[in-house]
Design a protein around this motif. Sequence first.
Motif, PDB file in Angstrom:
ATOM      1  N   THR A 127       0.816  -1.220   0.000  1.00 43.37           N
ATOM      2  CA  THR A 127       0.000   0.000   0.000  1.00 43.37           C
ATOM      3  C   THR A 127       0.848   1.268   0.000  1.00 43.37           C
ATOM      4  OG1 THR A 127      -0.128  -0.254   2.401  1.00 43.37           O
ATOM      5  CG2 THR A 127      -2.053  -0.955   1.119  1.00 43.37           C
ATOM      6  N   VAL A 128       1.940   1.264   0.776  1.00 43.87           N
ATOM      7  CA  VAL A 128       2.718   2.497   0.954  1.00 43.87           C
ATOM      8  C   VAL A 128       4.156   2.396   0.436  1.00 43.87           C
ATOM      9  CG1 VAL A 128       3.560   4.167   2.656  1.00 43.87           C
ATOM     10  CG2 VAL A 128       1.330   3.080   2.986  1.00 43.87           C
ATOM     11  N   ILE A 129       4.874   1.360   0.830  1.00 40.11           N
ATOM     12  CA  ILE A 129       6.303   1.301   0.460  1.00 40.11           C
ATOM     13  C   ILE A 129       6.448   1.066  -1.044  1.00 40.11           C
ATOM     14  CG2 ILE A 129       8.569   0.287   0.961  1.00 40.11           C
ATOM     15  CD1 ILE A 129       7.361  -0.918   3.515  1.00 40.11           C
ATOM     16  N   ALA A 130       5.703   0.104  -1.565  1.00 39.36           N
ATOM     17  CA  ALA A 130       5.857  -0.227  -2.989  1.00 39.36           C
ATOM     18  C   ALA A 130       4.485  -0.403  -3.650  1.00 39.36           C
ATOM     19  CB  ALA A 130       6.681  -1.507  -3.133  1.00 39.36           C
ATOM     20  N   PRO A 131       3.731   0.705  -3.772  1.00 38.79           N
ATOM     21  CA  PRO A 131       2.386   0.575  -4.368  1.00 38.79           C
ATOM     22  C   PRO A 131       2.419   0.108  -5.829  1.00 38.79           C
ATOM     23  CG  PRO A 131       2.918   2.882  -3.923  1.00 38.79           C
ATOM     24  CD  PRO A 131       4.025   2.074  -3.347  1.00 38.79           C
ATOM     25  N   GLU A 132       3.599   0.250  -6.468  1.00 36.78           N
ATOM     26  CA  GLU A 132       3.717  -0.169  -7.876  1.00 36.78           C
ATOM     27  C   GLU A 132       4.294  -1.582  -8.015  1.00 36.78           C
ATOM     28  OE1 GLU A 132       2.692   1.896 -10.189  1.00 36.78           O
ATOM     29  OE2 GLU A 132       2.351   3.545  -8.800  1.00 36.78           O
ATOM     30  N   ALA A 133       4.307  -2.331  -6.946  1.00 41.44           N
ATOM     31  CA  ALA A 133       4.910  -3.677  -6.969  1.00 41.44           C
ATOM     32  C   ALA A 133       4.332  -4.536  -8.099  1.00 41.44           C
ATOM     33  CB  ALA A 133       4.685  -4.357  -5.633  1.00 41.44           C
ATOM     34  N   ASP A 134       5.128  -5.476  -8.591  1.00 43.45           N
ATOM     35  CA  ASP A 134       4.687  -6.347  -9.685  1.00 43.45           C
ATOM     36  C   ASP A 134       3.617  -7.321  -9.228  1.00 43.45           C
ATOM     37  OD1 ASP A 134       6.763  -5.797 -11.929  1.00 43.45           O
ATOM     38  OD2 ASP A 134       7.909  -5.915 -10.073  1.00 43.45           O
ATOM     39  N   LEU A 135       3.728  -7.743  -7.987  1.00 43.01           N
ATOM     40  CA  LEU A 135       2.797  -8.738  -7.475  1.00 43.01           C
ATOM     41  C   LEU A 135       2.629  -8.541  -5.966  1.00 43.01           C
ATOM     42  CD1 LEU A 135       1.141 -11.332  -7.894  1.00 43.01           C
ATOM     43  CD2 LEU A 135       3.260 -12.633  -7.930  1.00 43.01           C
ATOM     44  N   LYS A 136       1.354  -8.563  -5.526  1.00 37.72           N
ATOM     45  CA  LYS A 136       1.089  -8.316  -4.106  1.00 37.72           C
ATOM     46  C   LYS A 136       0.294  -9.471  -3.512  1.00 37.72           C
ATOM     47  CE  LYS A 136       0.608  -3.393  -5.013  1.00 37.72           C
ATOM     48  NZ  LYS A 136      -0.230  -2.203  -4.895  1.00 37.72           N
ATOM     49  N   PHE A 137       0.677  -9.857  -2.312  1.00 34.78           N
ATOM     50  CA  PHE A 137      -0.070 -10.895  -1.598  1.00 34.78           C
ATOM     51  C   PHE A 137      -0.571 -10.313  -0.285  1.00 34.78           C
ATOM     52  CE2 PHE A 137       2.796 -13.435  -4.210  1.00 34.78           C
ATOM     53  CZ  PHE A 137       1.954 -14.441  -4.671  1.00 34.78           C
ATOM     54  N   TYR A 138      -1.710 -10.857   0.145  1.00 35.13           N
ATOM     55  CA  TYR A 138      -2.183 -10.570   1.511  1.00 35.13           C
ATOM     56  C   TYR A 138      -2.407 -11.928   2.153  1.00 35.13           C
ATOM     57  CZ  TYR A 138      -4.705  -8.598   5.451  1.00 35.13           C
ATOM     58  OH  TYR A 138      -5.080  -8.236   6.727  1.00 35.13           O
ATOM     59  N   LEU A 139      -1.551 -12.229   3.124  1.00 34.77           N
ATOM     60  CA  LEU A 139      -1.589 -13.545   3.754  1.00 34.77           C
ATOM     61  C   LEU A 139      -2.246 -13.439   5.125  1.00 34.77           C
ATOM     62  CD1 LEU A 139      -0.324 -16.359   3.086  1.00 34.77           C
ATOM     63  CD2 LEU A 139       1.538 -15.733   4.606  1.00 34.77           C
ATOM     64  N   THR A 140      -3.215 -14.292   5.358  1.00 42.29           N
ATOM     65  CA  THR A 140      -3.880 -14.215   6.653  1.00 42.29           C
ATOM     66  C   THR A 140      -4.271 -15.602   7.136  1.00 42.29           C
ATOM     67  OG1 THR A 140      -5.631 -13.087   7.885  1.00 42.29           O
ATOM     68  CG2 THR A 140      -6.204 -13.834   5.666  1.00 42.29           C
ATOM     69  N   SER A 141      -4.692 -15.687   8.391  1.00 37.67           N
ATOM     70  CA  SER A 141      -5.296 -16.906   8.927  1.00 37.67           C
ATOM     71  C   SER A 141      -6.060 -16.512  10.182  1.00 37.67           C
ATOM     72  CB  SER A 141      -4.263 -17.995   9.222  1.00 37.67           C
ATOM     73  OG  SER A 141      -3.053 -17.468   9.648  1.00 37.67           O
ATOM     74  N   LEU A 170      -1.813 -11.050  20.446  1.00 36.61           N
ATOM     75  CA  LEU A 170      -2.030 -10.988  18.988  1.00 36.61           C
ATOM     76  C   LEU A 170      -3.287 -10.197  18.658  1.00 36.61           C
ATOM     77  CD1 LEU A 170      -1.213 -14.510  17.463  1.00 36.61           C
ATOM     78  CD2 LEU A 170       0.023 -12.385  17.122  1.00 36.61           C
ATOM     79  N   ARG A 171      -4.336 -10.437  19.464  1.00 37.00           N
ATOM     80  CA  ARG A 171      -5.604  -9.742  19.228  1.00 37.00           C
ATOM     81  C   ARG A 171      -5.386  -8.224  19.353  1.00 37.00           C
ATOM     82  NH1 ARG A 171      -8.864 -12.022  22.977  1.00 37.00           N
ATOM     83  NH2 ARG A 171      -9.860 -13.533  21.617  1.00 37.00           N
ATOM     84  N   GLU A 172      -4.648  -7.864  20.406  1.00 39.00           N
ATOM     85  CA  GLU A 172      -4.380  -6.444  20.665  1.00 39.00           C
ATOM     86  C   GLU A 172      -3.563  -5.821  19.513  1.00 39.00           C
ATOM     87  OE1 GLU A 172      -1.761  -4.278  23.921  1.00 39.00           O
ATOM     88  OE2 GLU A 172      -3.026  -5.838  24.798  1.00 39.00           O
ATOM     89  N   ARG A 173      -2.568  -6.577  19.039  1.00 39.16           N
ATOM     90  CA  ARG A 173      -1.715  -6.081  17.957  1.00 39.16           C
ATOM     91  C   ARG A 173      -2.511  -5.936  16.652  1.00 39.16           C
ATOM     92  NH1 ARG A 173       3.722  -7.711  15.921  1.00 39.16           N
ATOM     93  NH2 ARG A 173       3.513  -9.829  16.674  1.00 39.16           N
ATOM     94  N   ASP A 174      -3.407  -6.898  16.403  1.00 37.98           N
ATOM     95  CA  ASP A 174      -4.271  -6.808  15.208  1.00 37.98           C
ATOM     96  C   ASP A 174      -5.055  -5.503  15.241  1.00 37.98           C
ATOM     97  OD1 ASP A 174      -3.547  -9.249  14.250  1.00 37.98           O
ATOM     98  OD2 ASP A 174      -5.487 -10.231  14.536  1.00 37.98           O
ATOM     99  N   ILE A 175      -5.621  -5.215  16.413  1.00 38.00           N
ATOM    100  CA  ILE A 175      -6.459  -4.013  16.529  1.00 38.00           C
ATOM    101  C   ILE A 175      -5.608  -2.764  16.282  1.00 38.00           C
ATOM    102  CG2 ILE A 175      -7.847  -2.602  18.139  1.00 38.00           C
ATOM    103  CD1 ILE A 175      -8.725  -5.307  19.444  1.00 38.00           C
ATOM    104  N   GLN A 176      -4.428  -2.734  16.940  1.00 38.43           N
ATOM    105  CA  GLN A 176      -3.554  -1.557  16.770  1.00 38.43           C
ATOM    106  C   GLN A 176      -3.138  -1.392  15.318  1.00 38.43           C
ATOM    107  OE1 GLN A 176      -0.770  -0.114  19.303  1.00 38.43           O
ATOM    108  NE2 GLN A 176      -1.164  -1.388  21.071  1.00 38.43           N
ATOM    109  N   ASP A 177      -2.746  -2.486  14.673  1.00 40.84           N
ATOM    110  CA  ASP A 177      -2.231  -2.405  13.303  1.00 40.84           C
ATOM    111  C   ASP A 177      -3.327  -2.059  12.288  1.00 40.84           C
ATOM    112  OD1 ASP A 177       0.261  -2.994  14.255  1.00 40.84           O
ATOM    113  OD2 ASP A 177       0.312  -5.069  13.560  1.00 40.84           O
ATOM    114  N   HIS A 182      -2.489   6.188  10.322  1.00 42.47           N
ATOM    115  CA  HIS A 182      -1.472   6.206   9.268  1.00 42.47           C
ATOM    116  C   HIS A 182      -1.087   4.794   8.830  1.00 42.47           C
ATOM    117  CE1 HIS A 182      -1.150  10.403  10.099  1.00 42.47           C
ATOM    118  NE2 HIS A 182      -0.963  10.137  11.378  1.00 42.47           N
ATOM    119  N   SER A 183      -1.220   4.530   7.551  1.00 47.22           N
ATOM    120  CA  SER A 183      -0.848   3.243   6.964  1.00 47.22           C
ATOM    121  C   SER A 183      -1.355   2.040   7.755  1.00 47.22           C
ATOM    122  CB  SER A 183       0.678   3.132   6.845  1.00 47.22           C
ATOM    123  OG  SER A 183       1.238   4.285   6.358  1.00 47.22           O
ATOM    124  N   PRO A 184      -2.660   1.947   7.975  1.00 43.85           N
ATOM    125  CA  PRO A 184      -3.167   0.763   8.688  1.00 43.85           C
ATOM    126  C   PRO A 184      -2.969  -0.503   7.860  1.00 43.85           C
ATOM    127  CG  PRO A 184      -4.981   1.993   7.736  1.00 43.85           C
ATOM    128  CD  PRO A 184      -3.752   2.810   7.497  1.00 43.85           C
TER     129      PRO A 184
END
Length: 223
Positions: A127-141, A170-177, A182-184
């Motif tokens: 989203t911010v560092i490399a918005p023009e990246a060739d390929l983007k993944f969003y990994l979650t579980s 982890l729950r707390e960090r998810d909420i903060q992030d 700025h750049s959530p």
Amino acid sequence: MSKFVITIDGPAASGKGSLSQKISKELNFYYLETGIYYRGFADLFHKNEVNGSDLTSFISNLKIKYFEEYIKKNNKKLYSTKVTKLASKLAKKVEVRLFIVKIQQEIIMKLDKKFNGIILEGRDCGTVIAPEADLKFYLTSHLKVRAERRFKQFVQDKKDISYEKVLNDLRERDIQDKSRVHSPLQKPKNAVVIDNSNYKFEETINIVKNIIFSRIPTLKNKT
Ligand code: C5P
């Protein structure tokens, strides 16, 4: 961009670190762990007993070379619970983000020719560092799956911590992030979303590798 740029964003403990490391090695990509910069910054902030109101002058006096060396030298201790919490708190500050993002963008620009490309892993890579990246993944579980994995890791490392504490942290960090101004942490536009809750590590690796090869076929000949 002359070299391939791949971003892998996602919440804490989604496995993106191990995945990025493994794939970078296999494809001869440079691996950029963006979170370690927030951890290193937090540790220095604490060590120097910086007061919140001195943040701007602390940043303007912080030499980039020293900062990068500090991260390299202190890498192991930057994963403590205390540093992790402070990193997430300081990562909300726009001046901290601007300082760190600039360093990370320079790394992409000055990438050594010996690499086929770079894999950036973190929260704001696509989203911010490399918005023009060739390929983007969003990994979650699922949160519980991530907490179980992290807890197992802590048990292996003989760290004295309960599963409940890991889950709550982890729950707390998810909420903060996810909720910061700025750049959530969010799914970048055009990102390939992978929920690996039901996959083994090797399965996720194969899925990601197949997607990379199908989107950037020329890479097949380079590995
Ligand atoms: O990825 P890691 O868990 O090491 O990151 C530590 C913290 O740094 C995260 O919880 C997040 O708050 C922050 N971070 C960030 N942007 C990144 C990487 C990490 O805000 N690109």
